[in-house]
Design a protein around this motif. Structure first.
Motif, PDB file in Angstrom:
ATOM      1  N   ARG A 172      -3.610   2.924  -0.764  1.00 45.06           N
ATOM      2  CA  ARG A 172      -4.342   2.795   0.496  1.00 45.06           C
ATOM      3  C   ARG A 172      -5.797   3.237   0.373  1.00 45.06           C
ATOM      4  O   ARG A 172      -6.693   2.605   0.928  1.00 45.06           O
ATOM      5  N   ALA A 186      -4.691  -0.489   8.144  1.00 40.05           N
ATOM      6  CA  ALA A 186      -5.283  -1.051   6.934  1.00 40.05           C
ATOM      7  C   ALA A 186      -5.724  -2.495   7.159  1.00 40.05           C
ATOM      8  O   ALA A 186      -6.816  -2.894   6.750  1.00 40.05           O
ATOM      9  N   LEU A 241      -7.960   0.340  -0.980  1.00 46.06           N
ATOM     10  CA  LEU A 241      -7.725  -0.989  -0.419  1.00 46.06           C
ATOM     11  C   LEU A 241      -9.000  -1.786  -0.177  1.00 46.06           C
ATOM     12  O   LEU A 241      -9.138  -2.921  -0.641  1.00 46.06           O
ATOM     13  N   VAL A 251      -0.616  -7.052   4.637  1.00 42.68           N
ATOM     14  CA  VAL A 251      -0.556  -5.675   4.164  1.00 42.68           C
ATOM     15  C   VAL A 251       0.826  -5.113   4.493  1.00 42.68           C
ATOM     16  O   VAL A 251       1.335  -5.292   5.608  1.00 42.68           O
ATOM     17  N   ILE A 253       0.812  -1.219   0.000  1.00 40.43           N
ATOM     18  CA  ILE A 253       0.000   0.000   0.000  1.00 40.43           C
ATOM     19  C   ILE A 253       0.846   1.270   0.000  1.00 40.43           C
ATOM     20  O   ILE A 253       0.327   2.368   0.181  1.00 40.43           O
TER      21      ILE A 253
END
Length: 142
Positions: free
Chosen positions: A72, A110, A75, A99, A52
């Protein structure tokens, strides 16, 4: 949604704000965070590495071969197996997902977000891409 917030997403009356350090601690307590070698093993066993990091970092430091690059802000849409904008790799809620951000901070938040979507095996890489690279694992030029 945090227990600190009501249905509207606003902080409940009389409750103190939560700083990012406390939020990270809470989020990480619900993750089985892994190191670079274990992340590589997850990948070799069919799991998904998700990078990300933003473009400038990928261009500067390189890419992990085979990792799915997802900005990001996209995502959740790209990894939701039920979503209309999902990546072809997002095949199941049972998929093991690691991640990866630059140093392992944003990736924790995330991964927690992915868990809220039902991706129960989502986690993140302790130390991020920098730890992966320092471990001597595969990296290619962007």
């Amino acid at each position: 949604m945090s227990a600190e917030r009501g249905a509207s997403g606003h902080q409940a009356e009389g409750e103190r704000p939560v700083g990012i350090d406390e939020l990270l601690e809470r989020v990480r307590s619900g993750l089985d965070r892994i190191g670079p070698q274990e992340a590589y093993g997850v990948f070799r066993d069919g799991g998904l590495l998700v990078d990300i990091r933003y473009a400038a970092l990928r261009e500067r430091d390189g890419l992990i071969p085979g990792a799915l690059v997802v900005e990001r802000n996209e995502l959740e849409w790209r990894l939701d197996p039920q979503g209309s904008h999902r990546a072809s790799e997002a095949v199941s809620h049972d998929l093991r997902i690691v991640v990866i951000c630059n140093e392992g901070y944003a990736s924790s938040l995330a991964a927690a977000s992915l868990r809220q979507l039902g991706l129960r095996h989502a986690t993140d890489l302790v130390g991020g891409f920098q730890a992966w690279k320092a471990a001597g694992l595969p990296v290619q030029a962007a």
